[in-house]
Design a protein around this motif. Structure first.
Motif, PDB file in Angstrom:
ATOM      1  N   SER A 107      12.743  14.822  -7.086  1.00  0.00           N
ATOM      2  CA  SER A 107      12.241  15.815  -6.119  1.00  0.00           C
ATOM      3  C   SER A 107      11.017  15.271  -5.380  1.00  0.00           C
ATOM      4  N   PHE A 108      10.106  14.666  -6.128  1.00  0.00           N
ATOM      5  CA  PHE A 108       8.896  14.140  -5.495  1.00  0.00           C
ATOM      6  C   PHE A 108       9.168  12.852  -4.722  1.00  0.00           C
ATOM      7  N   VAL A 109      10.156  12.081  -5.166  1.00  0.00           N
ATOM      8  CA  VAL A 109      10.520  10.869  -4.425  1.00  0.00           C
ATOM      9  C   VAL A 109      11.100  11.245  -3.068  1.00  0.00           C
ATOM     10  N   ILE A 114       8.266  11.838   4.089  1.00  0.00           N
ATOM     11  CA  ILE A 114       6.968  11.611   4.741  1.00  0.00           C
ATOM     12  C   ILE A 114       6.937  10.243   5.408  1.00  0.00           C
ATOM     13  N   LEU A 115       7.429   9.228   4.709  1.00  0.00           N
ATOM     14  CA  LEU A 115       7.465   7.878   5.286  1.00  0.00           C
ATOM     15  C   LEU A 115       8.368   7.836   6.513  1.00  0.00           C
ATOM     16  N   GLN A 116       9.527   8.475   6.442  1.00  0.00           N
ATOM     17  CA  GLN A 116      10.438   8.477   7.576  1.00  0.00           C
ATOM     18  C   GLN A 116       9.847   9.205   8.778  1.00  0.00           C
ATOM     19  N   ALA A 117       9.095  10.269   8.508  1.00  0.00           N
ATOM     20  CA  ALA A 117       8.550  11.079   9.600  1.00  0.00           C
ATOM     21  C   ALA A 117       7.327  10.446  10.247  1.00  0.00           C
ATOM     22  N   PHE A 118       6.433   9.884   9.442  1.00  0.00           N
ATOM     23  CA  PHE A 118       5.155   9.417   9.969  1.00  0.00           C
ATOM     24  C   PHE A 118       5.001   7.892   9.980  1.00  0.00           C
ATOM     25  N   PHE A 119       5.758   7.189   9.148  1.00  0.00           N
ATOM     26  CA  PHE A 119       5.650   5.732   9.088  1.00  0.00           C
ATOM     27  C   PHE A 119       7.047   5.112   9.096  1.00  0.00           C
ATOM     28  N   PRO A 120       7.788   5.286  10.197  1.00  0.00           N
ATOM     29  CA  PRO A 120       9.191   4.836  10.225  1.00  0.00           C
ATOM     30  C   PRO A 120       9.365   3.334  10.021  1.00  0.00           C
ATOM     31  N   GLU A 121       8.432   2.530  10.526  1.00  0.00           N
ATOM     32  CA  GLU A 121       8.558   1.082  10.371  1.00  0.00           C
ATOM     33  C   GLU A 121       8.403   0.668   8.913  1.00  0.00           C
ATOM     34  N   ILE A 122       7.427   1.285   8.237  1.00  0.00           N
ATOM     35  CA  ILE A 122       7.232   0.986   6.817  1.00  0.00           C
ATOM     36  C   ILE A 122       8.424   1.479   6.013  1.00  0.00           C
ATOM     37  N   TYR A 142      14.052   0.723  -1.707  1.00  0.00           N
ATOM     38  CA  TYR A 142      13.124   0.671  -2.834  1.00  0.00           C
ATOM     39  C   TYR A 142      12.327   1.967  -2.998  1.00  0.00           C
ATOM     40  N   VAL A 143      12.212   2.760  -1.938  1.00  0.00           N
ATOM     41  CA  VAL A 143      11.572   4.069  -2.084  1.00  0.00           C
ATOM     42  C   VAL A 143      12.438   4.971  -2.957  1.00  0.00           C
ATOM     43  N   ALA A 144      13.726   4.995  -2.668  1.00  0.00           N
ATOM     44  CA  ALA A 144      14.643   5.819  -3.474  1.00  0.00           C
ATOM     45  C   ALA A 144      14.681   5.343  -4.918  1.00  0.00           C
ATOM     46  N   VAL A 154       0.839  -1.203   0.000  1.00  0.00           N
ATOM     47  CA  VAL A 154       0.000   0.000   0.000  1.00  0.00           C
ATOM     48  C   VAL A 154       0.873   1.252   0.000  1.00  0.00           C
ATOM     49  N   ALA A 155       1.906   1.259   0.832  1.00  0.00           N
ATOM     50  CA  ALA A 155       2.791   2.423   0.914  1.00  0.00           C
ATOM     51  C   ALA A 155       3.523   2.655  -0.409  1.00  0.00           C
ATOM     52  N   MET A 156       4.046   1.584  -0.998  1.00  0.00           N
ATOM     53  CA  MET A 156       4.746   1.730  -2.275  1.00  0.00           C
ATOM     54  C   MET A 156       3.787   2.175  -3.375  1.00  0.00           C
ATOM     55  N   GLY A 157       2.585   1.588  -3.407  1.00  0.00           N
ATOM     56  CA  GLY A 157       1.596   1.970  -4.414  1.00  0.00           C
ATOM     57  C   GLY A 157       1.195   3.432  -4.290  1.00  0.00           C
ATOM     58  N   ALA A 158       0.978   3.876  -3.056  1.00  0.00           N
ATOM     59  CA  ALA A 158       0.605   5.274  -2.835  1.00  0.00           C
ATOM     60  C   ALA A 158       1.736   6.211  -3.243  1.00  0.00           C
ATOM     61  N   GLY A 159       2.973   5.825  -2.918  1.00  0.00           N
ATOM     62  CA  GLY A 159       4.120   6.659  -3.275  1.00  0.00           C
ATOM     63  C   GLY A 159       4.302   6.782  -4.776  1.00  0.00           C
TER      64      GLY A 159
END
Length: 216
Positions: A85-87, A93-101, A108-110, A46-51
């Motif tokens: 820039s958007f990545v 955002i993931l690091q700040a609010f969803f650190p475990e995810i 893979y986010v980068a 879900v997190a990867m799809g949303a990103g």
């Protein structure tokens, strides 16, 4: 009548292409690395799809708005700068609010920066179309990518851990299929999913040709 007319409009074709006809994963076979790597848990998918969906839409907005002033020789580097820039925004955002995810997704986010889906849509569609169509294309491709990841992750997490989003869904005495949490399990589930979907698409094409109708 209005609905029937809408079914033959360009916006509808763009939506159908992203969701089904030209789905990034099971039709164009793009974004396979992330589809295999992050689908061991539904929350990761879900997190990867949303990103990816956010980056697709934001990139579509910027690139299409600037398409007439971007020099042809510099278009690829422009895509990279905009996408990266958007990545970075997604990563922060993931690091700040969803650190475990964020920790689970790891690098893979980068790597969204080099995701073939985003680069491919920028080159094949966004640079040639207006803002509205480009954002809609990004949204439909992002949703198509996301639901594919989620379906695969539901199967893998259920078989590998007996859970969905951390909630136990398997009966007592269930033996976890450890292989489903590993790369071979990901290849198996994704391969079977692509085979099933493409078989359905072929059947749909045959029905359309037999009835003398073109695909929408």
């Amino acid at each position: 009548m209005k609905l029937k007319r809408f079914l033959y409009t360009r916006p509808f074709r763009i939506i159908i292409n992203g969701l089904w006809r030209d789905n990034p994963v099971f039709c164009m076979t793009l974004g396979i690395c992330s589809a295999l790597a992050v689908t061991n848990k539904v929350e990761n998918a879900v997190a990867m799809g949303a990103g990816v969906t956010f980056v697709l839409m934001a990139t579509g907005l910027i690139i299409s708005a600037l398409r007439k002033i971007i020099p042809s020789r510099l278009r690829i580097i422009t895509y990279m700068l905009v996408i990266s820039s958007f990545v970075i925004i997604v990563d922060r955002i993931l690091q700040a609010f969803f650190p475990e995810i964020s920790k689970a997704l790891g690098p893979y986010v980068a790597l969204i920066i080099t995701n073939c889906i985003i680069m491919g849509r920028a080159e094949a569609f966004t640079i040639k179309n207006g803002v509205g169509y480009s954002v809609l294309d990004g949204l439909s491709c992002g949703i198509g990518y996301s639901y594919t990841l989620i379906i695969v992750s539901v199967i893998r997490e259920t078989l590998a851990f007996g859970t969905i989003l951390g909630m136990k869904v398997t009966p007592a005495g269930w033996t976890n299929w450890v292989v489903m949490s590993m790369a071979p399990g990901a290849f198996l589930v994704l391969g079977v999913f692509i085979w099933i979907v493409r078989s359905i698409q072929k059947s749909y094409d045959k029905i359309g040709r037999a009835s003398g109708r073109e695909r929408v």
